[in-house]
Design a protein around this motif. Structure first.
Motif, PDB file in Angstrom:
ATOM      1  N   TYR A  17     -29.158  65.892  13.968  1.00 19.17           N
ATOM      2  CA  TYR A  17     -30.480  65.806  13.146  1.00 19.17           C
ATOM      3  C   TYR A  17     -31.646  66.671  13.981  1.00 19.17           C
ATOM      4  O   TYR A  17     -32.218  67.113  13.259  1.00 19.17           O
ATOM      5  N   SER A  48     -32.504  54.169  20.313  1.00 18.27           N
ATOM      6  CA  SER A  48     -33.000  53.864  19.170  1.00 18.27           C
ATOM      7  C   SER A  48     -33.980  54.961  18.626  1.00 18.27           C
ATOM      8  O   SER A  48     -34.195  55.092  17.536  1.00 18.27           O
ATOM      9  N   GLN A  49     -34.333  55.731  19.868  1.00 22.47           N
ATOM     10  CA  GLN A  49     -34.975  57.037  19.576  1.00 22.47           C
ATOM     11  C   GLN A  49     -34.305  58.358  19.993  1.00 22.47           C
ATOM     12  O   GLN A  49     -34.710  59.285  20.310  1.00 22.47           O
ATOM     13  N   PRO A 104     -21.996  52.556  10.457  1.00 17.61           N
ATOM     14  CA  PRO A 104     -22.351  51.051  10.458  1.00 17.61           C
ATOM     15  C   PRO A 104     -22.568  50.626   8.982  1.00 17.61           C
ATOM     16  O   PRO A 104     -22.439  49.299   8.776  1.00 17.61           O
ATOM     17  N   PRO A 109     -43.847  60.368  18.680  1.00 18.65           N
ATOM     18  CA  PRO A 109     -44.348  59.197  19.048  1.00 18.65           C
ATOM     19  C   PRO A 109     -43.354  58.189  19.858  1.00 18.65           C
ATOM     20  O   PRO A 109     -42.223  58.135  19.167  1.00 18.65           O
ATOM     21  N   VAL A 157     -41.791  54.999  20.513  1.00 19.90           N
ATOM     22  CA  VAL A 157     -41.546  53.757  20.090  1.00 19.90           C
ATOM     23  C   VAL A 157     -40.877  52.873  20.920  1.00 19.90           C
ATOM     24  O   VAL A 157     -39.396  53.160  20.986  1.00 19.90           O
ATOM     25  N   GLU A 175     -26.302  45.729  17.491  1.00 17.39           N
ATOM     26  CA  GLU A 175     -26.284  46.799  16.399  1.00 17.39           C
ATOM     27  C   GLU A 175     -27.526  47.879  16.267  1.00 17.39           C
ATOM     28  O   GLU A 175     -27.676  48.455  15.265  1.00 17.39           O
ATOM     29  N   SER A 213     -29.635  50.769  16.674  1.00 17.26           N
ATOM     30  CA  SER A 213     -29.392  52.225  16.467  1.00 17.26           C
ATOM     31  C   SER A 213     -30.580  53.018  16.432  1.00 17.26           C
ATOM     32  O   SER A 213     -31.613  52.765  16.211  1.00 17.26           O
ATOM     33  N   ASP A 214     -30.289  54.552  16.494  1.00 20.96           N
ATOM     34  CA  ASP A 214     -31.082  55.379  16.227  1.00 20.96           C
ATOM     35  C   ASP A 214     -31.727  55.648  15.023  1.00 20.96           C
ATOM     36  O   ASP A 214     -31.046  55.212  13.726  1.00 20.96           O
ATOM     37  N   TRP A 215     -33.068  55.556  14.646  1.00 19.93           N
ATOM     38  CA  TRP A 215     -33.838  55.408  13.397  1.00 19.93           C
ATOM     39  C   TRP A 215     -33.304  56.315  12.483  1.00 19.93           C
ATOM     40  O   TRP A 215     -33.190  56.194  11.349  1.00 19.93           O
ATOM     41  N   ALA A 216     -32.976  57.736  12.999  1.00 17.02           N
ATOM     42  CA  ALA A 216     -32.591  58.731  12.007  1.00 17.02           C
ATOM     43  C   ALA A 216     -31.154  58.700  11.718  1.00 17.02           C
ATOM     44  O   ALA A 216     -30.972  59.184  10.444  1.00 17.02           O
ATOM     45  N   ASN A 227     -28.732  56.331  13.065  1.00 15.35           N
ATOM     46  CA  ASN A 227     -27.843  55.107  13.023  1.00 15.35           C
ATOM     47  C   ASN A 227     -26.931  55.392  14.326  1.00 15.35           C
ATOM     48  O   ASN A 227     -25.936  54.451  14.445  1.00 15.35           O
TER      49      ASN A 227
END
Lengths: 190, 517, 934, 70
Positions: free
Chosen positions: C380, C545-546, C625, C797, C799, C901, C903-906, C908
């Motif tokens: 991505y 997650s990022q 997922p 940013p 997060v 559970e 996961s990466d925002w973009a 998963n």
């Protein structure tokens, strides 16, 4: 890698120290319980900023302990960021470095040609029979050890021997006896 | 009035009781109320007279020797402090023919001064060379050394100026001066004596080298068998730093140079320059293949001058007195002087500094006085354990690199070891191989395996086991070692072996015909 | 192609000394032949170039010349003596004789010395170069005998499970020591003692107790039988070779599978391998025995319900059973009720047919791949910024890097062969910055020391990369020229003003990252001011997650400093599995076709519809997922899993197993009955890499051939299985051989249009894009312009993750790999590699252990908000206080029981690297023993 | 598919666009959901968004409302 392989439930501190020292940088807590390792580290760290200081450090450690204690290899390797193999290779290359404690009195006979020209081989043979040990060996009780040296730079005044760290020229069998007796009595020979 | 007494601190002198003499003299003089000042000088080099005690009387130094502690009371009784006669008295030292006949350039201050007294050093001509060098460009210094004809005194005899020029011309900001003080050859001790008796001369030579090639750091690699020399050098370096000589601003020149002493650890091979560099780097002292030359890729991979003690110790004279003064001594292409060392079975052992070209006979017979045992000379080994054995009929060979090489021998470091007629040359040949096997670094096969096989083959010859076959094998082995070895250790070990074999075949149970055919 | 006009040269397999780079050349004459070589080339290599094989023992072209054996002596006209040809460089006009009475005699003499201390019977099957050399030089008689001082009574060190060291046969040439130093960079070997007493030694102890990492470089280098594979001792020397590719990590090493008959004797790394250049690690070189492990399943099995016993069936029955159940599900629950997961362990061809089966036969886009859980954020992030979902460099590029910024990767354990290349460069003087919560080996390991280690708190990567970029922007370190000419003005301006905000400064981020601002500033300056600075990263970047944000953050940093588009720079993912890159390239993601083209792109879709004769969906399908969630919700009923053990490797195992249990039909294709297979209705036996015919694509986009060294033990090529299922479901799909699949891939994928098995066999390997624009592939991407045109900056940013340490779960767990084990361990646990790592351990800081009364080796209960597991404690200062670490190689410890559970925002991609946990001493509940007793 | 999880993921996407203006963020979230989410997921989210308080944050809610009917 090996240090991961725990085959036993609990390692003794000794085992831990042996296995993990090189892996654990600044393993202060382990060394707190092992003053020798801690001291070796201190000696090594004192010179670690010098270029290529391994030999100097090994000399310093040996000067302090009389020999190189077991922890020397892992600790010095870790401090200098060398492999244990490299440190081991260096220690084993140089005949000065000893990993076992020395005899109380070490007799070293020069076997250089100049000393041979004035009877060094006979003197060495005499030393062997007098001390009852071979060249490179210690008496069983550790009281005395015999070594050969190739030249002390005393080539005009041979045969040359060093007894308990003091150099002597024109050494005869009788003189060697006296020097050894004196050294074993704890005195400084004259 | 205080009387100055000189008692050498040289380790050979100490090995025969110099310290005890100093202790006894101090105690006895105090007991008697005599005011004396003891200076622990270097040795004059008349080692058979050690401990050689000198008393300064009206500006003249009067010598006594060999003195033992037990002699002190009698000497004082006899009037030692006034230069009075005694059975051990030799008279005014400067007038002793053994010294007077020498041409001491490198050893000019040897035994004369207090080794650690920088003022004494300067008074006797020290620092003159360095002061001149500071005023010259690096190229001028290198040119002076080149013009002097100075060759490496360590044995190989490589022109020092050419080596320095290579380092000067090599690119790079970091360069080193490495002094090879791993004087391991039996029969040589002149390096040790200079370091113990006149350390500033070495430091001065190194500093000049540093200025000449643009190096800011020097190392002295000293063998561990020389602890006294190490201590004295360290003290001398400390004094030189305090003086403003070593450090960031050499004698106010704005240029930096400093020196550290590094100690070996019992490995003869570290006298070989490349293994010395490995050892200095804290590694196993393994011989490096050349090229690259140490002058281009030496210590820590940087351009490095590697010279031995006497080479560097000869440099201050060259810079102080001029290249010509040096080049005027010597013979043919062997210019300047060498500090020859008389050792082994010799009556008057010691150091003799003379221009190259002096004959072996002059050294062994005139200076050395023949064997200590009084028996006939049978063999003389010149140039250390890797040097050939010479016979009495070769005594008239001039000590000069090329002449010796032509005779299948080598001047080397100028060490001369005399053996009388009781010597077993087969044993010495075997010892040469044994020494090589004990001291080989183990890198190359001819040396690592060959030396061990050499001992075994010689044993089989002397035991009478297939003498002819084993002789052929020994000759083949020597061929492989000579041409196949990586460095001089394996490459030269056949020299003593073959010279013993060809000149003394009977010691091996062989005839001359068997050996030469 | 001027070479064709020069006299034909026989290029020797071993040139003796390494090639010397350089423009200027020297012409010399060797044995009367004129040869022109680069200045500085050894005489030995120059001779080899002329087809003359100078005898040698200690020289080999993978190691610097050493000059110890003295067998290679030559004579040079006008020079005295006999210099060694390996250490003597050529000089203009030099005339060399490699043979003469003198050097021939010397060689015989030297070999005679060797043989006087060498067992006469160690020459089985020509395994010993010394004996071969004796023959070469014509030595017949060893006059010294063998009765002299020798090493013939020293015991063999057989401590390593894969190779033994027999000092009797050792000639002390130090090739092993040098290989360990120069090639592997571990420095585990030395020569002990000196002179005749010299012995090769692993620091005075056995190989197993030493620092040896069992990479095999020493065995590879040994010219005699002193260091030899136990398999060779047991089976004899191999007689033929098949070139293939390792199936472990994303380095993708080329190997020669050496066979004796139909039996694999050993795997030796191939010098021609672009990825590994002759090097290997303990896994690729030795840990291949799982392929014939007794637990391997080779017959298809089915069962109605997961509570039933397995029933062995024919392939036909298994395929009919599968097709029937999938078809029924679709009829009952709709076409979207089934899907498939492709494997990054399988070949491109196998992956391609599975995703084709899903898209064309299942008729939906419910296909995902295990890259979802590792490098999907790479795809991505790099697509957004650079325009293509792949790393920018080849591995060789690291040789030109001056500063290496290593983030969230532990190459010495996870990508060991590349790590060795990196270490070599670092030993040459390149500087290293390590960004990792844990003190990985590269922070400080013999002869390597990172300039900076930034031990950030898990989950704060973006804070860190923003702080680094902030320094670049605020201290005037932006490469304005590069940015102006190569990147978008507008997006750069937006990013610049974003990153310059005070909130992104190192000082502001200090409390988040836990790293001193001064250190961050120093590291940023080092990176930004280097002539060539390269970023290498691993799952420590993506599994957050990022994860995607971080990938873009690194891409921004590289573009801003001009570190893209040439050797020595770039943004380089270190891919976990052998074919992660390939499985992604092949169109395994639910939103894109092969070559990363979105399913909504009408042009692309038409291409596939034409090629495949089926209508394609324009909407993305379910991600892994999503599939699990939908399974639990009841809308997703059937799943085909190709070679992935989701029940061990995926996060929150409790949830995963609930999903698997809920499925009506689970089809697992694998080598072993893995954890996932416990929930399966059909087990389709897979083939090991030794049986596959196809290609793997490694982390540097290098497509390597995988060639079968043995017939499929299952009786069926793995790619055939998906074809058969598709066909049975009414979509005829078939190929005669694997190469036809690649031909189809090339036909439908522009970046692969120049790839074919024939081209690969000829070129050795190809790095995509490989097409008309780059017929021989593309080692370095984005050289003149980015794939997307201008480089695109994306503000990033920071997060913070929701997964925060709190009173109940005060510690942060992060996970990783260890050298000897691989992923879920399905393969490595079935090899002797377990001797190094027999269980997963929980690394913890002394203070955290002490606070809880935990001692070294104690059993510890580890729990998170989703689960609890047990493992033993290892107290170390590798991890900072507040952080615990473990590996996930063993199902007993099941680290993923506790991962969540999140996961990466973009993409998963699961947040494996951050889990808030608590631990406590556990009364020795030994799961190993419990299982053994059961 | 659990709406709770969908909401959490949608919110997470929105939160990661904090650097953008609300309008841009809404557009980007909507685009992301369209590009990468299966229609079924979007549909569930849309249904949930219309049914009241789902826990979607403001940006995510606006984005979901902008989505084409899936």
């Amino acid at each position: 890698m090996r240090s991961w392989s725990f085959d036993v439930k609990r390692l003794t501190l000794g085992e831990m120290t042996e296995r993990s020292l090189s892996e654990i940088a600044g393993g202060a807590s382990l060394e707190a319980a092992d003053p020798t390792s801690a001291r070796v580290r201190a000696v090594a760290e004192a010179r670690s900023a010098e270029p290529g200081p391994l030999l100097e450090i090994l000399h310093d450690v040996q000067n302090e302990f009389g020999h190189l204690p077991e922890s020397t290899t892992p600790v010095v390797a870790e401090v200098l960021n060398l492999s244990r193999a490299e440190v081991h290779g260096v220690i084993s290359f140089y005949s000065d470095f000893h990993t076992a404690p020395p005899a109380e009195v070490t007799v070293a006979i020069c076997r250089g040609e100049a000393c041979q020209a004035v009877g060094a081989e006979a003197l060495a043979d005499y030393a062997k029979s007098r001390l009852g040990v071979d060249v490179g060996a210690h008496a069983k009780d550790g009281s005395v050890g015999l070594e050969q040296i190739f030249c002390f730079g005393n080539c005009a005044l041979g045969p040359t021997a060093s007894v308990a760290g003091r150099l002597h020229g024109r050494v005869t069998a009788e003189r060697l006896d006296a020097l050894i007796d004196d050294a074993q009595a704890g005195g400084s020979s004259s | 009035m205080t009387v100055t007494v000189y008692i050498p601190r040289d380790s050979s002198a100490r090995a025969v009781g110099a310290d005890e003499v100093a202790v006894a003299l101090t105690a006895e003089a105090a007991r008697r109320g005599d005011e004396i000042r003891i200076v622990r000088n270097g040795s004059r080099g008349m080692l058979w007279l050690e401990p050689f005690v000198e008393v300064e009387v009206d500006g003249t130094r009067v010598g006594y020797g060999p003195v033992q502690a037990g002699d002190v009371a009698a000497l004082l009784d006899a009037g030692l402090l006034t230069g009075a006669d005694h059975g051990l008295k030799h008279g005014a030292v400067d007038d002793l023919p053994w010294l007077a006949r020498q041409d001491r350039l490198t050893y000019a201050r040897m035994g004369v001064i207090d080794p650690l007294d920088l003022a004494d050093y300067e008074t006797h001509g020290g620092l003159a060379g360095l002061r001149n060098a500071v005023a010259m460009t690096p190229q001028e210094v290198v040119d002076a050394v080149s013009a002097s004809g100075l060759r490496g005194r360590g044995g190989a005899g490589f022109p020092a100026g050419r080596k320095w020029q290579t380092v000067l011309s090599a690119p790079g900001d970091t360069k080193y001066i490495c002094c090879n003080a791993d004087e391991g050859d039996s029969g040589t001790y002149a390096d040790r004596m200079l370091m113990e008796g006149d350390p500033f001369t070495l430091l001065e030579g190194m500093t000049i080298a540093g200025l000449a090639v643009g190096a800011t750091h020097g190392y002295i690699y000293i063998r561990s068998e020389y602890p006294d020399a190490r201590d004295i050098l360290n003290a001398a370096i400390g004094a030189a730093r305090t003086f403003g000589w070593l450090g960031t601003d050499v004698l106010g020149s704005g240029r930096a140079f400093d020196i550290n002493v590094r100690m070996g650890a019992g490995a003869y091979i570290c006298g070989e320059e490349t293994s010395m560099l490995d050892s200095l780097e804290g590694k196993r002292g393994m011989v490096r293949a050349k090229p690259p030359l140490p002058a281009l890729e030496g210590l820590f991979g940087k351009p490095t001058v590697v010279n031995n003690v006497l080479t560097l110790g000869s440099v201050p004279f060259v810079l102080a007195e001029g290249a010509d003064a040096h080049a005027s001594r010597g013979l043919d292409r062997s210019l300047g002087t060498q500090v020859f060392q008389l050792a082994g079975n010799i009556k008057q052992g010691g150091v003799v500094e003379l221009g190259f070209g002096v004959t072996l006979r002059e050294l062994v017979e005139d200076f050395g006085g023949g064997t200590a045992s009084g028996r006939p000379i049978r063999a003389i080994q010149v140039g250390g354990p890797l040097g050939s054995y010479l016979t009495p009929d070769q005594l008239d060979l001039p000590m000069e690199y090329e002449t010796f090489a032509a005779a299948g021998a080598m001047v080397g470091h100028g060490g001369i070891v005399v053996h009388d007629d009781t010597v077993d040359m087969a044993k010495l040949a075997r010892f040469a191989m044994e020494f090589c096997s004990e001291e080989s670094c183990g890198k190359c096969t001819p040396c690592r395996v060959g030396s061990t096989r050499g001992v075994e083959v010689i044993d089989r010859i002397t035991a009478g086991d297939d003498r002819a076959g084993n002789l052929t094998l020994l000759l083949d082995l020597c061929d492989v070692m000579t041409d196949g070895s990586l460095c001089a250790m394996g490459g030269l070990t056949p020299m003593p072996v073959l010279s013993a074999l060809t000149k003394f075949p009977e010691d091996f149970g062989l005839t001359a015909q068997e050996v030469t055919s | 192609m001027t070479l064709l006009h020069e006299p034909a040269r026989r290029v020797l397999s071993d040139m003796g000394t390494p090639a010397v780079p350089g423009e200027s050349t020297v012409e010399v004459e060797i044995d009367g032949l004129a040869v022109t070589v680069p200045e500085g080339t050894s005489i030995m290599r120059a001779a080899a170039e002329a087809g003359i094989d100078v005898p040698k023992l200690c020289a080999t072209d993978t190691l610097k010349s050493f000059g110890s054996c003295r067998v290679c002596l030559v004579e040079i006209e006008g020079r005295p003596g006999a210099p060694a040809s390996c250490t003597t460089p050529v000089a203009p006009g030099m005339k060399v004789a490699t043979s003469s009475p003198k050097v021939d005699r010397l060689r015989r003499g030297i070999i005679e010395l060797y043989l006087s201390d060498h067992p006469a019977d160690s020459c089985a099957d020509g395994a010993c170069e010394l004996h071969a050399m004796a023959e070469t030089v014509g030595l017949t008689d060893v006059r010294y005998g063998q009765q002299g001082h020798n090493h013939l009574n020293i015991e063999v060190d057989a401590s390593n499970p894969y190779f033994s060291f027999d000092p009797k046969a050792c000639i002390v040439c130090s090739r092993c020591v040098r290989a360990c130093d120069e090639v592997q960079g571990t420095f585990a070997l030395t020569v002990e003692g000196r002179g005749f007493e010299s012995l090769i030694s692993a620091s005075g102890t056995s190989f197993m107790e030493s620092e040896c990492v069992s990479c095999g470089a020493c065995v590879q280098a040994c010219p005699t039988t002193a260091l030899q594979e136990k398999s060779v001792i047991e089976l004899g020397m191999p007689t033929r070779t098949v070139k293939t590719t390792c199936a472990y990590c994303g380095v993708g090493c080329s190997f020669d599978a050496e066979m004796r008959g139909d039996e694999l004797v050993r795997m030796t790394p191939s010098k021609e391998g672009g990825a590994n250049e002759g090097h290997s690690c303990v896994k690729g070189r030795f840990a291949w025995g799982y392929a014939t492990h007794r637990e391997r399943i080779t017959v298809p099995m089915v069962r109605e319900s997961i509570t039933d016993e397995w029933r062995e069936v024919s392939w036909d029955e298994a395929i009919a059973f599968t097709a029937q159940r999938f078809t029924t599900l679709q009829e009952q629950y709709g076409p979207d009720s089934i899907g498939g997961i492709t494997s990054s362990r399988c070949t491109n061809e196998e992956v391609f047919v599975v995703q084709k089966m899903v898209r064309a036969a299942f008729g939906n886009n419910n296909v995902d791949t295990c890259a979802r859980v590792c490098h999907s954020p790479t795809g991505y992030g790099l697509k957004q910024t650079f325009g293509t979902s792949a790393g920018t460099q080849d591995f060789k590029s690291v040789e030109d890097a001056d500063v290496i910024l290593l983030i969230g990767a532990n190459p010495t354990d996870a990508h060991p062969v590349f790590a060795s290349r990196m270490k070599k460069r670092l030993r040459q003087g390149a500087q290293l910055v390590v960004v990792d919560p844990r003190r990985i080996d590269l922070v400080r390991t013999p002869h390597i020391e990172a300039a900076h280690h930034l031990p950030l708190l898990p989950g704060t990567n973006v804070a860190m990369v923003n702080a680094l970029a902030h320094v670049v922007v605020s201290e005037g370190l932006v490469d304005r020229e590069f940015v102006a000419s190569r990147c978008e003005d507008e997006s750069f301006a937006a990013w610049e003003s974003f990153i310059a905000r005070p909130e992104n400064s190192p000082e502001a981020m200090e409390s988040a990252t836990g790293v001193a601002a001064s250190e961050i500033r120093a590291a940023a300056r080092l990176y930004a001011t280097a002539p060539n600075a390269a970023i290498y990263y691993g799952l420590g970047v993506t599994e957050h997650s990022q994860g995607s944000t971080m990938v873009m953050g690194m891409a921004n940093l590289a573009m801003a400093t001009g570190n893209i588009g040439r050797n020595g720079v770039g943004v380089n993912p270190l891919r976990g599995q052998n074919n992660v890159q390939g499985s992604c390239d092949m169109g395994s993601f639910p939103h894109e076709f092969s070559g990363y083209r979105h399913v909504s792109d009408d042009t692309v879709r038409v291409l596939f519809e034409d090629a495949w004769g089926r209508e394609m969906r324009a909407e993305p399908g379910l991600r892994i997922p999503n599939m699990f969630d939908a399974a639990v919700a009841g809308t997703f009923r059937g799943l085909f899993v190709q070679g992935e053990d989701v029940a061990q490797s995926d996060p929150n195992i409790t949830h995963v197993t609930a999903a698997l249990t809920a499925l009506d039909t689970l089809v697992v294709q694998d080598l072993f009955l893995n954890e996932t297979a416990k929930f399966a209705h059909v087990f389709l036996p897979g083939t090991s890499f030794l049986e596959k015919d196809g290609t793997f694509t490694n982390a540097e986009r290098r497509i390597n051939r995988v060639r079968p060294v043995m017939a499929p033990k299952t009786g069926k090529d793995e790619w055939q299985v998906a074809c058969d299922i598709a066909t049975a479901m009414g979509y005829p799909m078939g190929y005669d051989e694997a190469s036809q699949i690649m031909d189809e891939i090339a036909q439908v994928t522009p970046t692969f249009s120049g790839v074919s098995f024939a081209h690969l066999d000829e070129a050795g390997s190809l790095q995509w894009p490989c097409n008309d624009a780059a017929p021989e592939g593309t080692p370095i991407m984005h050289v003149d312009e980015f794939v997307r045109g201008k480089g695109h900056f994306v503000p990033t940013p920071y997060v913070p993750t929701d997964e925060k340490a709190n009173r109940k779960f005060p510690l942060l767990l992060t996970t990783g790999r260890i050298l000897s084990q691989y992923n879920v361990g399905a393969q490595t646990r079935r090899t002797a590699n377990v001797e190094w790592h027999s269980e997963d351990l929980l690394e913890m800081h002394e203070a955290d252990a002490a606070e809880r009364g935990i001692s070294e080796g104690d059993w510890v209960a580890l729990n998170s908000r989703v689960g609890e597991t047990h493992m033993r404690a290892h107290i170390t200062d590798r991890v900072p206080q507040g952080v615990v670490y473990t590996t996930f190689h063993h199902p007993e410890s099941g680290a993923n029981v506790v991962t969540t559970e999140n996961s990466d925002w973009a993409t998963n991609c699961p947040e494996y690297k951050v889990t808030a946990v608590q631990m406590r001493p556990a009364n020795a509940v030994d799961p190993h023993r419990v299982r053994a007793d059961a | 598919m659990s709406v709770k999880d969908l909401v959490r993921m949608a919110n997470q996407i929105a939160v990661n666009q904090a650097h953008l203006s609300d309008d841009d963020a809404v557009a980007l979230v909507a685009q992301h959901l369209t590009m990468f989410w299966a229609p079924a997921l979007r549909r569930d989210l849309q249904v949930a968004a219309e049914s009241g308080d789902t826990g979607l944050n403001a940006v995510a809610l606006r984005a979901v409302r902008q989505l084409q009917p899936a």
